[in-house]
Each structure stands twice: as C-alpha cells, then as structure tokens.
Motif scaffolding. Structure first.
Motif, PDB file in Angstrom:
ATOM      1  N   LYS A  16      10.734   5.547  -9.330  1.00 12.31           N
ATOM      2  CA  LYS A  16       9.285   5.537  -9.111  1.00 12.31           C
ATOM      3  C   LYS A  16       8.750   4.132  -9.281  1.00 12.31           C
ATOM      4  O   LYS A  16       9.009   3.485 -10.284  1.00 12.31           O
ATOM      5  CB  LYS A  16       8.602   6.471 -10.104  1.00 12.31           C
ATOM      6  N   PRO A  17       8.021   3.602  -8.297  1.00 10.49           N
ATOM      7  CA  PRO A  17       7.546   2.225  -8.360  1.00 10.49           C
ATOM      8  C   PRO A  17       6.293   2.098  -9.219  1.00 10.49           C
ATOM      9  O   PRO A  17       5.652   3.083  -9.572  1.00 10.49           O
ATOM     10  CB  PRO A  17       7.210   1.920  -6.900  1.00 10.49           C
ATOM     11  N   SER A  18       5.960   0.864  -9.556  1.00  9.04           N
ATOM     12  CA  SER A  18       4.686   0.585 -10.198  1.00  9.04           C
ATOM     13  C   SER A  18       3.715   0.118  -9.118  1.00  9.04           C
ATOM     14  O   SER A  18       4.120  -0.268  -8.037  1.00  9.04           O
ATOM     15  CB  SER A  18       4.847  -0.498 -11.269  1.00  9.04           C
ATOM     16  N   GLY A  19       2.400   0.146  -9.421  1.00 11.51           N
ATOM     17  CA  GLY A  19       1.409  -0.263  -8.442  1.00 11.51           C
ATOM     18  C   GLY A  19       1.069   0.876  -7.497  1.00 11.51           C
ATOM     19  O   GLY A  19       1.600   1.988  -7.590  1.00 11.51           O
ATOM     20  N   LYS A  20       0.167   0.607  -6.551  1.00  8.89           N
ATOM     21  CA  LYS A  20      -0.274   1.619  -5.609  1.00  8.89           C
ATOM     22  C   LYS A  20       0.821   1.915  -4.593  1.00  8.89           C
ATOM     23  O   LYS A  20       1.269   1.021  -3.866  1.00  8.89           O
ATOM     24  CB  LYS A  20      -1.532   1.125  -4.879  1.00  8.89           C
ATOM     25  N   PRO A  21       1.293   3.177  -4.508  1.00  9.21           N
ATOM     26  CA  PRO A  21       2.360   3.499  -3.562  1.00  9.21           C
ATOM     27  C   PRO A  21       1.866   3.503  -2.128  1.00  9.21           C
ATOM     28  O   PRO A  21       0.719   3.868  -1.845  1.00  9.21           O
ATOM     29  CB  PRO A  21       2.802   4.900  -3.997  1.00  9.21           C
ATOM     30  N   THR A  22       2.741   3.075  -1.224  1.00 10.30           N
ATOM     31  CA  THR A  22       2.434   3.017   0.201  1.00 10.30           C
ATOM     32  C   THR A  22       3.538   3.719   0.973  1.00 10.30           C
ATOM     33  O   THR A  22       4.539   4.175   0.399  1.00 10.30           O
ATOM     34  CB  THR A  22       2.325   1.558   0.672  1.00 10.30           C
ATOM     35  N   LEU A  23       3.368   3.797   2.299  1.00  7.29           N
ATOM     36  CA  LEU A  23       4.434   4.346   3.140  1.00  7.29           C
ATOM     37  C   LEU A  23       5.724   3.550   2.966  1.00  7.29           C
ATOM     38  O   LEU A  23       6.825   4.121   2.938  1.00  7.29           O
ATOM     39  CB  LEU A  23       4.001   4.336   4.613  1.00  7.29           C
ATOM     40  N   LYS A  24       5.593   2.240   2.825  1.00  4.11           N
ATOM     41  CA  LYS A  24       6.765   1.385   2.648  1.00  4.11           C
ATOM     42  C   LYS A  24       7.473   1.708   1.337  1.00  4.11           C
ATOM     43  O   LYS A  24       8.711   1.687   1.264  1.00  4.11           O
ATOM     44  CB  LYS A  24       6.344  -0.088   2.685  1.00  4.11           C
ATOM     45  N   THR A  25       6.703   2.031   0.310  1.00  2.84           N
ATOM     46  CA  THR A  25       7.293   2.407  -0.980  1.00  2.84           C
ATOM     47  C   THR A  25       8.184   3.627  -0.819  1.00  2.84           C
ATOM     48  O   THR A  25       9.330   3.658  -1.303  1.00  2.84           O
ATOM     49  CB  THR A  25       6.184   2.716  -2.004  1.00  2.84           C
ATOM     50  N   ILE A  26       7.666   4.644  -0.133  1.00  2.00           N
ATOM     51  CA  ILE A  26       8.437   5.878   0.058  1.00  2.00           C
ATOM     52  C   ILE A  26       9.662   5.592   0.920  1.00  2.00           C
ATOM     53  O   ILE A  26      10.755   6.128   0.676  1.00  2.00           O
ATOM     54  CB  ILE A  26       7.565   6.978   0.687  1.00  2.00           C
ATOM     55  N   ALA A  27       9.499   4.732   1.927  1.00  5.30           N
ATOM     56  CA  ALA A  27      10.638   4.368   2.782  1.00  5.30           C
ATOM     57  C   ALA A  27      11.739   3.704   1.965  1.00  5.30           C
ATOM     58  O   ALA A  27      12.934   3.990   2.130  1.00  5.30           O
ATOM     59  CB  ALA A  27      10.167   3.448   3.906  1.00  5.30           C
ATOM     60  N   GLN A  28      11.359   2.792   1.059  1.00  6.47           N
ATOM     61  CA  GLN A  28      12.351   2.105   0.227  1.00  6.47           C
ATOM     62  C   GLN A  28      13.027   3.071  -0.738  1.00  6.47           C
ATOM     63  O   GLN A  28      14.213   2.922  -1.052  1.00  6.47           O
ATOM     64  CB  GLN A  28      11.663   0.967  -0.535  1.00  6.47           C
ATOM     65  N   MET A  29      12.294   4.062  -1.210  1.00  4.51           N
ATOM     66  CA  MET A  29      12.873   5.022  -2.148  1.00  4.51           C
ATOM     67  C   MET A  29      13.815   6.008  -1.476  1.00  4.51           C
ATOM     68  O   MET A  29      14.744   6.523  -2.106  1.00  4.51           O
ATOM     69  CB  MET A  29      11.750   5.800  -2.851  1.00  4.51           C
ATOM     70  N   THR A  30      13.565   6.291  -0.194  1.00  8.17           N
ATOM     71  CA  THR A  30      14.372   7.299   0.505  1.00  8.17           C
ATOM     72  C   THR A  30      15.403   6.716   1.454  1.00  8.17           C
ATOM     73  O   THR A  30      16.342   7.407   1.848  1.00  8.17           O
ATOM     74  CB  THR A  30      13.450   8.218   1.330  1.00  8.17           C
TER      75      THR A  30
END
Length: 348
Positions: A16-30
């Motif tokens: 789980k990232p810190s800061g405001k999650p974005t579409l890019k955040t979910i892409a990096q996690m998946t």
C-alpha cells in the motif's frame, strides 16, 4: 540490489503506497497497464471478472477516488446527482427520508448525491441554471412542482436529465414521482362523511403548486358524492406559521357553519389544526374529526385522535433516484411513478 529493495520512484508491487493513490499507483501495485486499470474500475465487460474484482478490491483498500475534474474533461460526466432542497423541507423528516431513499437507489452505482440548498427569496430556477450551465451534475432532482414550472421547461429545453417530485401540466412528458393527492383527499373526505361530518375543510398548499389543485379536486368530488358541504381555508396555507393556522382554526370554530371535519395535507398542519380545535373546546374524534397524511412515527406519539394515511417519502426517494439513473442512461419514455394512498381505517 537485493530482491527486497525497490528502485527509487517505484511502488513495490502489493504494498500500500503513501500519499494520494492514483490509477498509476494501482497499476504499479498490480503490474497491469493504466488503461487496463481504468477499464477494470469502469467494469469493462471485455476484461475477465477476476481482473475487475482484483483491481476494484485494491482500489477500495488503498482509498482510491477518481479525479472528478479529469473525468468530466474526458467523458463529460461528473457522476454526481444534485438534489435541491429548501431548508424548511427538513421538517418532520421530509428531506431526510427523501435523501435516504435516493442514496439507496444510488448504491452500487457510480453516482454520488450532492444536496444544493434553495434559500428563501431566491428564485427556484437559479440553482437549476447554475448546475446546468456549469455542468455541476449529470442530473437533478427537485420538489414542489408547479403546473407550468419554469424549472421543468428549462430542463426540457436543454435536454438535461431530471426528475421532479410532483407533476406539471406541460404537454411534453417528463420524469416524475408523485403521490396521488386527489385520491387521498377524495378518500379522506368520504371517511369524514362516514364519521357523520356535515362540512369538511382543508388547509391547502401554496396556490402555485400542482398538487394544490389535486387536493381541491379530491375534496370537492368526495363532498359532492357524499352530499356534504366543503370549504377551503382562507388566509392560511401549508407554508403559514403553525400559530397562524392554529389561530385561524380557533376563530373559524367560533363563526357560523363551522367545519366539523378537516382533511390535512401534512402532519405539521394537522398538529396545528388539532391544537386549535382543542383550544376551541372541540374534542377531536368525537365532535370533530381529522384525517391527515402521516410520514413519520413521531406524529402518533402526540396521540392526536386523528386518522392517518401514510405517505412514504423514502419510497418516493428510491423511485426518484431510480428514474433519474434511467434518464441519465438515455431512457425517455414511461419515466414516472405514482404512489396510491392506502386507506387502512380503524374498524371500531
């Protein structure tokens, strides 16, 4: 670099990232492409269900929220439904019940409800115009429809999705949810006649509202059918202060040919009328009778001696929300709902 290390600027997959999650955040996690994430969040049918479920689960876990400004630029949609309410419409839970029903209808959709206040001395069309011209919502809900309501005319002319609580007399069909007030007033008048009343009265809503005519028609039809007299209260309406309604009833009780039955269009007016009758020395339920619409459990706590007909504002809200979603989706015909009064009179 060890396998536990993550390059600078990268989000470790599954963390789980810190800061405001974005579409890019979910892409990096998946490990999925941003375009795939976007399609999964929008339930694109070409994607496998397990992919959509996995992406949506992660989005919920990390608190991802779509950028509404970006969404509006991209799709022209806001995923917002606006409900316009007057502050005094909270009385006896009308506004609360309506909101409860609408939010139930919007559950499991992409839409969120935003309440826009309509203050006194502000033209009713102003918030409508602001919403449409600034594209603040995808659809709007409002109450207190008038026979030739300028809000309805404006929304029809601009092809903007809406549902009104109440009907108009414009020749074009438009979406609405309503309660059959004529049937209610007709049935209530017949009930009062059956209790021995010789003259019925009603405190009407503002004369500009469509349902005022419906109530008048119901009382008149019922009285003529039962062969009794009727009158419409003068000098006060449902928008009058309760003290003004109470005082009117007291004074009317002292004049000749007083009404011995009252049809009430709201709980608040019923309490004012019952208070006035009691102060005038008229016992409700014996020498005088009252039938009122009831929308809350609170009313009967006062043990007012009146008979009631339930009007379900939460159900109206659910139908308003459902009809608006269908209208936003492109439907144009048959978008209306009419609640019929249920007369469950006491047998004794």
């Amino acid at each position: 670099m060890s396998e536990d290390q993550t390059p600078p600027g990268r989000v470790k997959r599954g963390v789980k990232p810190s800061g405001k999650p974005t579409l890019k955040t979910i892409a990096q996690m998946t490990g999925l492409a941003v375009t795939t994430i976007s399609r999964a969040l929008n339930n694109a049918p070409e994607l496998a269900q397990d992919t959509r479920d996995r992406v949506q689960k992660i989005a919920a876990e990390i608190g991802y929220l779509p950028d509404r400004a970006a969404l509006r630029l991209k799709t022209g949609r806001t995923n917002v439904v606006a409900l316009i309410l007057e502050p005094d419409e909270q009385i006896y839970g009308f506004g609360t019940s309506l909101v409860t029903g609408i939010t139930e209808a919007l559950r499991d959709t992409d839409y969120h409800l935003v309440i826009t206040p309509l203050f006194r001395n502000v033209p009713a069309i102003e918030p409508i115009q602001h919403i449409v011209r600034n594209r603040m919502a995808d659809g709007v809900i409002f109450s207190k429809a008038e026979p030739f309501d300028e809000r309805i005319r404006f929304l029809l002319d601009n092809n903007f999705p809406f549902v009104s609580h109440g009907r108009s007399q414009w020749p074009e069909q438009h979406p609405f949810a309503d309660f059959d007030n004529e049937a209610y007033a007709y049935g209530a008048t017949l009930r009062l006649a059956s209790k021995g009343c010789k003259k019925v009265s009603i405190v009407l809503p503002d004369s500009a509202l469509t349902y005022t005519d419906h109530l008048k028609a119901g009382v008149e039809r019922g009285a003529r059918e039962a062969g009794i007299a009727f009158e419409f209260a003068a000098d006060v309406n449902l928008g009058s202060a309760t003290d003004a309604i109470r005082n009117y009833v007291i004074k009317r009780a002292k004049r000749p040919e007083r009404p011995d039955g009252y049809v009430c269009a709201s709980e608040l007016s019923a309490l004012a009328i019952i208070g006035g009758l009691n102060e005038a020395g008229l016992a409700v339920g014996t020498t005088t009778h009252v039938v009122t619409k009831q929308a809350s459990d609170m009313f009967m706590q006062f043990q007012p001696g009146a008979e009631t007909v339930f009007e379900d504002f939460a159900e109206a809200g659910r139908n308003l929300g459902q009809l608006l979603i269908r209208r936003i989706g492109g439907e144009t015909g048959g978008l209306h709902w009419m609640a019929q009064p249920r007369f469950d009179w006491p047998t004794s």
